[in-house]
Design a protein around this motif. Structure first.
Motif: not given
Ligand SMILES: [Zn+2]
Length: 635
Positions: A380-387, A430-436
């Protein structure tokens, strides 16, 4: 059979006539035809080099002809007038010598007519071959015109002043396509007698028509049907067709429809297994199961999603199964977190979410359980960083699936709307960091707890029962579908972890990562660069965070754990210096050198799932954690 003999010169003169030669040419032409010789004409065409020798003249049968002067068709043999006329035209028709030397035979709309040869002239062109795409016969009104294209300003091929039958080759917007001696002709649908029967199929033969639904006794527009769409109508009134399906009533205008031999475009409505209410966010196409565009459904309506078929959602369209692109729909609430979420429901919801919000979500099947159930991850989100956030590694702790599913539910709604949730601007966060999200790591175990031993693959039943010490009550089950505790199977210094007896919990398995579920998460983690792992468990309202990290990582991770504890009210458990862990978060800390928190969401509930009465409190404590984690990771 007698044949009309024509020579090349005849053809030449005919062409001359068409080009507007003098009357003399017409006479010459007529003479040529009448006496079968052209000798007397040679002088006129001295300079014509195409004809060099009388004796070489090739005799040929009239096959392709144009109409020289308007002519009424007659019935074969009896020569009765038919009230069908061919006007003069530039079109070349297929003709054939009839049994009467003065008449040629033509095929029009599947019927044979004769036409006087005097009115024809041979043509060097020939019509294209026609394809019969339909199996329909129509009867015109008593006055009708056949046009050269689907436009009533185009050339006229045939005029009739009597009701006539035609085989139909095809249907294009507002016109039946018929054959006029090898040439495509177009009859306006308005000039054809249409007989609609009760409970029969009608086809849309115009660009599109409106679809009305009876809502509280009033018909409201809900969409359109496109050209080619076929629906079964219950009955027809003066201006409308009515369609009744159960208690639902629909109507479509008669204008623009025709009776058809085709079967209905949409199949029987499927019954939903997991109902989801959606709203149409923009007018979009409805497709048949074969992928043909049937019509449109208008923005603003509420619909119940009936199911998914590949990349389409199934909706009720005019009481039938219509297939749509779900990206044109919004949901507002999908998950009921106050009840246990089954494997079937969770994976259905994830697939629905991914189809509703393709612009900022992505679903990935990261692996399979021992018994073949799928393990899904959803971004969820388009952030390049991911958690990473995972849940239900432990079977009986399946309320953690509810926590993650409820986050997905709320975060996606807020993201699409551009709204805030739990104090966060969801889209920008979430556009900075996406959540998987991996909401159900142990689908076999969860299913065993929720549905009992009979839901298990028979291959594993006896093992599972043995590990459960003979009991048929699997409420306490934590392990996977063959008795390995997945949170003892990751290599967080696994070799130092003591063996415990094979049981419903704590058995670490024959080797680190022996289990496909653990392998799936490991591989998934190693394909990404997650900034943190928040692994959800349910026992003790605790945040575990440590596995021998030192220095700045130690400080960073402790700070994160304290922040999560501050938000949730849970306790941070201080570092425990015993070696040996098989937990996913510990492996994550060691392997990725990033924080891995194990978050236990509820008071210790004994050997069983967290009672549903804790839900509201659990949710209030945790609803912002995903967004908090994303925000932390983007720092
Ligand atoms: Zn656990």
């Amino acid at each position: 059979m007698r044949k009309i003999k024509l020579n090349k010169r005849k053809v030449l003169y005919s062409a001359s006539f068409i080009l507007g030669m003098t009357l003399f040419s017409v006479n010459a032409n007529a003479e040529d035809h009448n006496d079968g010789t052209s000798t007397s004409l040679n002088t006129i065409n001295e300079n014509d080099t195409t004809i060099t020798d009388e004796t070489n003249e090739q005799q040929q049968e009239l096959q392709f002809a144009k109409v020289l002067s308007s002519v009424e068709l007659v019935t074969p043999e009896t020569l009765e007038f038919t009230h069908l006329s061919l006007p003069v035209s530039q079109y070349t028709y297929n003709v054939k010598q009839s049994s009467n030397k003065d008449y040629a035979e033509v095929q029009i709309g599947g019927n044979t007519y004769w036409v006087k040869i005097d009115n024809l002239t041979a043509s060097e062109e020939q019509p294209k071959k026609l394809e019969e795409k339909r199996h329909l016969t129509i009867k015109t009104k008593s006055k009708f015109t056949v046009y050269a294209s689907n436009n009533n300003q185009s050339d006229v091929l045939l005029e009739g002043t009597t009701a006539s039958k035609f085989h139909v080759l095809d249907i294009v917007n507002d016109y039946y396509v018929v054959e006029v001696a090898g040439v495509k002709g177009y009859i306006p649908i308005s000039q054809v007698n249409l007989n609609y029967k009760k409970n029969s199929n009608v086809e849309v033969a115009t660009k599109s028509i409106k679809v009305y639904k009876s809502i509280k006794g009033k018909y409201k527009t809900i969409g359109t049907l496109k050209s080619g769409a076929v629906v079964k109508v219950t009955k027809s009134t003066t201006n409308y067709h009515q369609i009744q399906i159960g208690s639902q009533r629909y109507a479509i205008p008669k204008k623009g429809t025709i009776p058809t031999e085709k079967s209905a475009s949409l199949g029987k409505l499927v019954k939903e297994v997991y109902p989801v209410t959606l709203k149409v966010s923009s007018t979009n196409y409805v497709y048949s199961s074969k992928g043909n565009k049937i019509g449109t459904i208008l923005k603003g309506q509420s619909i119940t999603l009936k199911g998914l078929k590949e990349n389409k959602g199934i909706i009720n369209f005019m009481g039938k199964s219509g297939y749509v692109n779900l990206k044109y729909y919004n949901h507002s609430n999908m998950v009921n977190p106050k009840k246990s979420i089954t494997y079937g429901r969770y994976n259905y919801y994830l697939r629905v979410i991914a189809q509703l919000y393709p612009e900022f979500t992505e679903i990935e099947k990261i692996g399979k359980s021992v018994q073949g159930r799928s393990i899904y991850a959803l971004r969820v989100g388009n952030g390049k960083k991911e958690i990473l956030m995972d849940g239900a590694i432990h079977a009986r702790e399946h309320m953690t699936t509810n926590v993650l599913m409820e986050m997905i539910d709320n975060y996606t709604v807020a993201y699409r709307k551009g709204a805030h949730f739990a104090g966060y601007n969801v889209k920008s966060t979430l556009n900075k960091t996406s959540i998987w999200f991996v909401p159900m790591m142990n689908p076999d175990g969860v299913t065993l707890v929720q549905k009992g031993i009979n839901s298990m693959d028979s291959k594993y039943k006896s093992t599972l029962k043995k590990y459960n010490h003979g009991s048929n009550n699997f409420n306490r089950w934590k392990a996977n579908g063959r008795g390995v505790d997945l949170n003892r199977n990751f290599d967080g210094l696994w070799k130092y972890l003591a063996y415990t007896p094979k049981s419903f919990m704590n058995y670490k398995g024959p080797s680190a990562f022996s289990e496909p579920e653990a392998q799936a998460l490991k591989a998934f983690v190693q394909r990404h660069h997650f900034k943190m792992d928040l692994s959800y468990h349910s026992s003790g309202q605790i945040v575990y965070w440590f596995n021998f990290q030192k220095g700045s990582n130690y400080k960073r991770d402790l700070k994160l754990a304290r922040n999560v504890a501050r938000i949730t009210g849970y306790s941070v458990v201080p570092p425990m210096y015993y070696r040996g862990s098989g937990s996913s978060a510990d492996w994550f800390i060691l392997n990725q050198k990033k924080p891995g928190l194990t978050i236990e969401i509820a008071p210790y509930a004994g050997n069983g799932p967290v009672p549903h009465r804790y839900w509201t409190s659990v949710w209030n404590k945790n609803k912002s954690i995903g967004l908090f984690g994303a925000k932390e990771a983007s720092k």
